[in-house]
Design a protein around this motif. Sequence first.
Motif, PDB file in Angstrom:
ATOM      1  N   ILE A 137     -23.977  23.791 -47.778  1.00  0.00           N
ATOM      2  CA  ILE A 137     -23.008  22.765 -47.383  1.00  0.00           C
ATOM      3  C   ILE A 137     -21.587  23.296 -47.494  1.00  0.00           C
ATOM      4  O   ILE A 137     -20.749  23.065 -46.631  1.00  0.00           O
ATOM      5  N   LEU A 138     -21.337  24.038 -48.559  1.00  0.00           N
ATOM      6  CA  LEU A 138     -19.991  24.582 -48.734  1.00  0.00           C
ATOM      7  C   LEU A 138     -19.626  25.489 -47.565  1.00  0.00           C
ATOM      8  O   LEU A 138     -18.479  25.537 -47.126  1.00  0.00           O
ATOM      9  N   LYS A 139     -20.620  26.218 -47.066  1.00  0.00           N
ATOM     10  CA  LYS A 139     -20.345  27.101 -45.931  1.00  0.00           C
ATOM     11  C   LYS A 139     -20.163  26.288 -44.665  1.00  0.00           C
ATOM     12  O   LYS A 139     -19.235  26.509 -43.893  1.00  0.00           O
ATOM     13  N   SER A 140     -21.045  25.310 -44.428  1.00  0.00           N
ATOM     14  CA  SER A 140     -20.973  24.558 -43.183  1.00  0.00           C
ATOM     15  C   SER A 140     -19.704  23.748 -43.073  1.00  0.00           C
ATOM     16  O   SER A 140     -19.059  23.743 -42.036  1.00  0.00           O
ATOM     17  N   LYS A 141     -19.366  23.072 -44.165  1.00  0.00           N
ATOM     18  CA  LYS A 141     -18.231  22.150 -44.074  1.00  0.00           C
ATOM     19  C   LYS A 141     -16.907  22.786 -44.438  1.00  0.00           C
ATOM     20  O   LYS A 141     -15.859  22.389 -43.955  1.00  0.00           O
ATOM     21  N   PHE A 142     -16.941  23.770 -45.333  1.00  0.00           N
ATOM     22  CA  PHE A 142     -15.674  24.293 -45.842  1.00  0.00           C
ATOM     23  C   PHE A 142     -15.499  25.798 -45.637  1.00  0.00           C
ATOM     24  O   PHE A 142     -14.559  26.386 -46.126  1.00  0.00           O
ATOM     25  N   GLN A 143     -16.426  26.386 -44.939  1.00  0.00           N
ATOM     26  CA  GLN A 143     -16.362  27.830 -44.703  1.00  0.00           C
ATOM     27  C   GLN A 143     -16.230  28.649 -45.977  1.00  0.00           C
ATOM     28  O   GLN A 143     -15.621  29.709 -45.971  1.00  0.00           O
ATOM     29  N   GLU A 229     -29.290  39.041 -36.243  1.00  0.00           N
ATOM     30  CA  GLU A 229     -29.154  40.197 -35.365  1.00  0.00           C
ATOM     31  C   GLU A 229     -27.907  40.113 -34.493  1.00  0.00           C
ATOM     32  O   GLU A 229     -27.219  41.104 -34.291  1.00  0.00           O
ATOM     33  N   ASN A 230     -27.637  38.979 -33.920  1.00  0.00           N
ATOM     34  CA  ASN A 230     -26.497  38.853 -33.012  1.00  0.00           C
ATOM     35  C   ASN A 230     -25.928  37.449 -33.050  1.00  0.00           C
ATOM     36  O   ASN A 230     -26.320  36.589 -32.265  1.00  0.00           O
ATOM     37  N   PRO A 231     -25.026  37.214 -33.996  1.00  0.00           N
ATOM     38  CA  PRO A 231     -24.485  35.861 -34.128  1.00  0.00           C
ATOM     39  C   PRO A 231     -23.751  35.390 -32.876  1.00  0.00           C
ATOM     40  O   PRO A 231     -23.785  34.205 -32.555  1.00  0.00           O
ATOM     41  N   ARG A 232     -23.133  36.315 -32.162  1.00  0.00           N
ATOM     42  CA  ARG A 232     -22.352  35.891 -31.015  1.00  0.00           C
ATOM     43  C   ARG A 232     -23.242  35.396 -29.883  1.00  0.00           C
ATOM     44  O   ARG A 232     -23.003  34.338 -29.313  1.00  0.00           O
ATOM     45  N   ALA A 233     -24.275  36.167 -29.595  1.00  0.00           N
ATOM     46  CA  ALA A 233     -25.188  35.710 -28.539  1.00  0.00           C
ATOM     47  C   ALA A 233     -25.852  34.407 -28.946  1.00  0.00           C
ATOM     48  O   ALA A 233     -26.086  33.531 -28.111  1.00  0.00           O
ATOM     49  N   SER A 234     -26.168  34.255 -30.223  1.00  0.00           N
ATOM     50  CA  SER A 234     -26.784  33.015 -30.688  1.00  0.00           C
ATOM     51  C   SER A 234     -25.837  31.838 -30.472  1.00  0.00           C
ATOM     52  O   SER A 234     -26.248  30.756 -30.077  1.00  0.00           O
ATOM     53  N   LEU A 235     -24.563  32.071 -30.728  1.00  0.00           N
ATOM     54  CA  LEU A 235     -23.564  31.031 -30.495  1.00  0.00           C
ATOM     55  C   LEU A 235     -23.530  30.647 -29.026  1.00  0.00           C
ATOM     56  O   LEU A 235     -23.545  29.476 -28.672  1.00  0.00           O
ATOM     57  N   PHE A 236     -23.522  31.682 -28.159  1.00  0.00           N
ATOM     58  CA  PHE A 236     -23.460  31.434 -26.726  1.00  0.00           C
ATOM     59  C   PHE A 236     -24.643  30.612 -26.242  1.00  0.00           C
ATOM     60  O   PHE A 236     -24.533  29.855 -25.292  1.00  0.00           O
ATOM     61  N   LYS A 237     -25.790  30.805 -26.874  1.00  0.00           N
ATOM     62  CA  LYS A 237     -26.968  30.098 -26.419  1.00  0.00           C
ATOM     63  C   LYS A 237     -27.277  28.883 -27.263  1.00  0.00           C
ATOM     64  O   LYS A 237     -28.411  28.426 -27.332  1.00  0.00           O
ATOM     65  N   GLY A 238     -26.266  28.375 -27.937  1.00  0.00           N
ATOM     66  CA  GLY A 238     -26.413  27.055 -28.545  1.00  0.00           C
ATOM     67  C   GLY A 238     -27.150  26.971 -29.865  1.00  0.00           C
ATOM     68  O   GLY A 238     -27.498  25.878 -30.292  1.00  0.00           O
ATOM     69  N   ILE A 239     -27.405  28.085 -30.520  1.00  0.00           N
ATOM     70  CA  ILE A 239     -28.069  27.996 -31.822  1.00  0.00           C
ATOM     71  C   ILE A 239     -27.045  27.574 -32.863  1.00  0.00           C
ATOM     72  O   ILE A 239     -25.973  28.160 -32.963  1.00  0.00           O
ATOM     73  N   ASN A 240     -27.386  26.542 -33.606  1.00  0.00           N
ATOM     74  CA  ASN A 240     -26.462  25.987 -34.586  1.00  0.00           C
ATOM     75  C   ASN A 240     -26.505  26.803 -35.871  1.00  0.00           C
ATOM     76  O   ASN A 240     -27.399  26.639 -36.696  1.00  0.00           O
ATOM     77  N   ALA A 241     -25.521  27.696 -36.016  1.00  0.00           N
ATOM     78  CA  ALA A 241     -25.552  28.625 -37.142  1.00  0.00           C
ATOM     79  C   ALA A 241     -25.446  27.897 -38.474  1.00  0.00           C
ATOM     80  O   ALA A 241     -26.156  28.217 -39.429  1.00  0.00           O
ATOM     81  N   ALA A 242     -24.544  26.915 -38.542  1.00  0.00           N
ATOM     82  CA  ALA A 242     -24.317  26.243 -39.823  1.00  0.00           C
ATOM     83  C   ALA A 242     -25.599  25.604 -40.326  1.00  0.00           C
ATOM     84  O   ALA A 242     -25.966  25.727 -41.495  1.00  0.00           O
ATOM     85  N   ARG A 243     -26.305  24.937 -39.424  1.00  0.00           N
ATOM     86  CA  ARG A 243     -27.530  24.264 -39.859  1.00  0.00           C
ATOM     87  C   ARG A 243     -28.586  25.292 -40.259  1.00  0.00           C
ATOM     88  O   ARG A 243     -29.281  25.126 -41.257  1.00  0.00           O
ATOM     89  N   THR A 244     -28.699  26.332 -39.469  1.00  0.00           N
ATOM     90  CA  THR A 244     -29.696  27.363 -39.775  1.00  0.00           C
ATOM     91  C   THR A 244     -29.418  27.984 -41.138  1.00  0.00           C
ATOM     92  O   THR A 244     -30.345  28.185 -41.938  1.00  0.00           O
ATOM     93  N   ILE A 245     -28.142  28.286 -41.401  1.00  0.00           N
ATOM     94  CA  ILE A 245     -27.795  28.906 -42.686  1.00  0.00           C
ATOM     95  C   ILE A 245     -28.147  27.969 -43.835  1.00  0.00           C
ATOM     96  O   ILE A 245     -28.721  28.388 -44.846  1.00  0.00           O
ATOM     97  N   THR A 246     -27.813  26.711 -43.680  1.00  0.00           N
ATOM     98  CA  THR A 246     -28.078  25.776 -44.766  1.00  0.00           C
ATOM     99  C   THR A 246     -29.574  25.670 -45.059  1.00  0.00           C
ATOM    100  O   THR A 246     -30.005  25.736 -46.210  1.00  0.00           O
ATOM    101  N   ILE A 247     -30.360  25.510 -43.998  1.00  0.00           N
ATOM    102  CA  ILE A 247     -31.802  25.403 -44.225  1.00  0.00           C
ATOM    103  C   ILE A 247     -32.356  26.684 -44.837  1.00  0.00           C
ATOM    104  O   ILE A 247     -33.199  26.655 -45.748  1.00  0.00           O
TER     105      ILE A 247
END
Lengths: 354, 316, 532
Positions: A137-143, A229-247
């Motif tokens: 949560i600290l990462k998702s909401k507050f970086q 592997e590739n956060p940028r491509a994941s961002l481009f294709k709509g993968i929600n990094a914050a949620r994935t990291i939290t889970i």
Amino acid sequence: MPIRFEKRQHVGRLRQLAAIGIALATSLLITAILVYAAGADVTAAFASLYQGAIGDKTALINTLIVTTPILLTSEAAVLAFRGNIWNIGLEGQLYAGAMFAYWIYASTNGIPAGFYPLIIILGGFIGGGILGFIPGILKSKFQVDVIISTVMLNYVIAYFLDFLLGSSWRVPGSFYYQTALIDEKADLPLLINNPPLHMGFLVALIMAGAVYIILKWSRFGYKIRAIGENPRASLFKGINAARTITIALILSGGVAGLAGAIELFGLRHRLRSDLSPGFGWTGMMIAMLAGRDPIIAIPAALFFGALENGSLKMQITTGVPTSLVDVLQALVVFLILGSQVIANYRLRRVAYEH
Amino acid sequence: MNINAFLQTAILINILASTLRISTPLLLASMGELVTERSGVWNMGCEGTVLMGAFTSFLVTNKTGSLIMGTLAAIVAGGLMGLIMVTLATTLKLDQTVIGMTLNLFASGLTVFWYTIAFKVGGAQSYPSIATAEVVKIPFLSKIPFIGEVFFSQKLLTYFAFLLVPAIWYLLYRTWLGLEIRSLGEYPRAVDMRGLHVNRLQYFSVLFGGMLVGLAGSFLTLGSSDLFIPNMSAGRGWLAIVIIIAGNWQPYRILLVTLIFAFLDALQLQIQGVGVQFPYQFLLALPYIFAILVMMSSRARSNAPGWLSTPYNRED
Amino acid sequence: MTLIKQENHQEGFPEPGLANLTNPGNESYEIIKTINLTKRFPLVLALDHINFDLRKGEIHALLGENGAGKTTLSECLYGYYQPDEGEIYYKGKKVILSSPRSAISLGIGMVHQHFVLIRSHSVLENILLGTRHKGFRIDVSKAKSKFEILCKDYGLDINPDSLISQLSVGQQQWVEILRSIYEGIEVLILDEPTAVLTPQETNDLFQVLGRMKNKGLSIIFITHKLKEVNQIADRITILRKGKHIVTLNNNEISEKKLAYMMVGREFSIAPPKNEFQSREPPIVELSDICAFNDQKVLALNHISLGLRPNEILGIAGVSGNGQKELFEVLIGIRGKKTGSIGVKGKKVLKSSPSIIMSLGVGSVPEDRFQEGLIPNFTISENLILGFQDSPAYRIGLFFLNYQAIDNYAKQCISDFEIVANSPQQQIQTLSGGNIQRVILARELSQNPDCLIANQPTRGLDVGAVEYIHKRLLELRDQGAAILLISEDLDEILALSDRIAVMYRGEILKNFAPGEQTIEEIGLMMAGIRPDV
């Protein structure tokens, strides 16, 4: 200096294996030197190390007992590290799991004995999961950087435990900071009586399989690997990094918490501040050594467990301190990681100098 | 709690003097790590480096009887740890977090191992002690009531640690080297494009930082305890990293934060000693909670070196 | 490393600015000259036996499209790159420039297109970094007074203690220029200096450059903007695809001629007939979009566009005029934008990429590897990137149905003629053209109603290019709206039903292919507004 590293285009399997081989050989050499410095006979030391690790049935089972917690923490690390999520809080999550499971045990009465394993497992997982959820949560909401929040929580939980052990959880009337011996009915069932190999070992193996399945077969595992592997491509294709990291942190913390609960209820039977002599850290090293692969982590964990176990006999027989193995473990990580880089790169004289 | 007893000057002096004493290794370590971090390397092996410094100074002082040799040994040990870090991180470009953690474990194992084999009397383990450094009373100033006892009756390394703060500030902000180091940590490409030696700067910064962190370790043995105990760095290296974050990578803020944390530590020691029923663990946990809160505020992170923990590739 | 030392460069602090120069106004000579300069990179021949010269005291413009070789040539003159063949002469003597430091000691300075400034440091700190110095301590007051003298010389007003992040982009430009001339130079190379300036700032810059030139400074001025060339250059050299095309004096040029030579098209390509003259309402509508780029400069300036079914809208223009940001805005990853975006009537200005994808918008990004796929993943895994949650690929709630995914992959491999051994092959082992087919397969299999393609055929061989063009046309015929962003004017002309030329974040004109000549398009790309 006019040399620098340049990445090779293709790295042959052979070269990679050769690199690992050289690394292992170097570690053996350095170990031999250290043994010699300890004033012991080198062959005797290695022999007793081997004997103590896997020399007979008893040794082998003890190795499995020792491997259990570090297999769990290494799988916890693998799960998070595959997403480049630096969960450095495994120690704290381990304790959180042990504490939560203990709290359930201590606050409840009249639970039929058969339910305890379930409670321990769930309690451990939830406790560790909570401590993984916070950095998420600290990462998702507050970086807030995951490395920092997880390390900080290690200390917070340690002090919290210390507080509880000194007050409400303390054995009444005792001077020491520890809980009372846990009732036998809550102990994890044993697979083998002597040495006491408990059910936790199976749980650890199952968890290793679970992490493998999650990473390879689940949608969520796909996302972890993608952002790793590739956060940028994941961002481009709509993968929600914050949620994935939290889970990922919840799951990783949960597995580490499981390690704590299992070690407590399976082997130690009394909660103290020294429940973990660094299982979390060892788990991280194993994960890196195994290339963040959940299946390779199993033999890697066994290797580390064998070393830990064998070192006891080595100390008794030849007087070489067990701490040698701690040095050896760190060296192996350095050497193997370093050797792979060297295999992947080559030295090149640069045409010009700055 | 008896307020009067607590406010008694002697106790207050004790707490304040302890604050300065406890600050010493923290200041040394955080100043060293600050230089390293300002150059862009996040040395997570800070804890292990402190431990190595503590051990090597203990070992050498015990074997040679000389405090100076022991101090030098700690500095060299710290430098070597830094050398490992920078070689693996900069030249081999391994992940800095992994290197740091492994360094910590390496130091932990090595110090125990070495201690065990170095101190044996007739085959049995011995636990020797050393004569620690004396308090150096500054002439005349130490006679001032209250202030003299708090500020001017400390050990040499303590004076050094506090003087180090303006020295590091000056290094970073008023010298050419400092400008280059800070630029390296913010944007290595800028340094490279101006024809400066990126690698040389990097190696220097991490080594220099490591030496100071090793020196911090020496205070734990030569300056405080007369024994060496396994893992006696006890989180001080990590605390230095926390302090740097809470102090927003600025020397004087780091000094302030260190004093606050050291004060809390001194306070909780006193409370424990007095036997007051107070969860002193909460005080001990405060620095870490505080660090998280600081990181949550975006203003606070504004001063982190822009290129921290990221290796630089010219081809990128 | 051989380096010819400048005889009259003193040790220690040189005079500020340009006072080292020999008498200005003397007969001009070639201060820099290159012969057969050649530079190869792994995939491209960047400089092809270039003969170039710079005369003392002149402003020499280097003109050309992206990839023409202008920046590469300059980097060779600045010592950042070392040429593979050819020679460089400075003041008549052959030199080897092994690093920027050697160029600087000779008196060659360069200001890059993308500033190399440290945002959190002050102006003074940025200027001082890397300068020659004596001793340990920075003499701040001396440096400040030197800085102020420089500023006064050129009529600039910048506070040396301001942080770079506090300055406007125009001011940052000045800091970069001041940094170059602080140690005294004779040659200044400016790479697209006006790319980020307002017209007023551009005028200021030209005034100061004029003053510098009068003091004897020789300037190489890289640009793709014709109007400026006319304004300021004494001579113009045009490069195209690494080759030197022509060098002209200012009085020999006209804008039209320049555009023609830059763009180099000899013929007009007739666009294929499009039976569906689309008059339907747009599926995707951008209104009045303003957005900033990563450097916090305005990159999209009140853009309005409509993407209609059965229509390919081609965005022509030199890279760097907002195309990247346009793409990112459309797929939903560029925050901080104003205006409105509608997809099938839904307002999606604040929507995440996944929502936009779910509305049927597909995308082909500019950078295959960094933005389009996961290098270590297999072909199958890359084919479901972004669509991994779809029920079609799922078993139960949590798991992926790899059998279904592999079948789908096999289908794609055959449909899109991908050359691969199996769906389990790691994608990084495929060739560039095949990789692009995979990306196309991924997007097209979803039957998008709209496709945004950014440089889809960059770096591909002829066969791959043809194939991709074919598929795009098919997609259009099936009813999709396509936005094609491309630096390749041929491609735009071949595929587009409508063309919009983008320049500095604005759409200069939106027209059908037959309505403008190539030269006119070239002029627009170079910033000359059409007579409306």
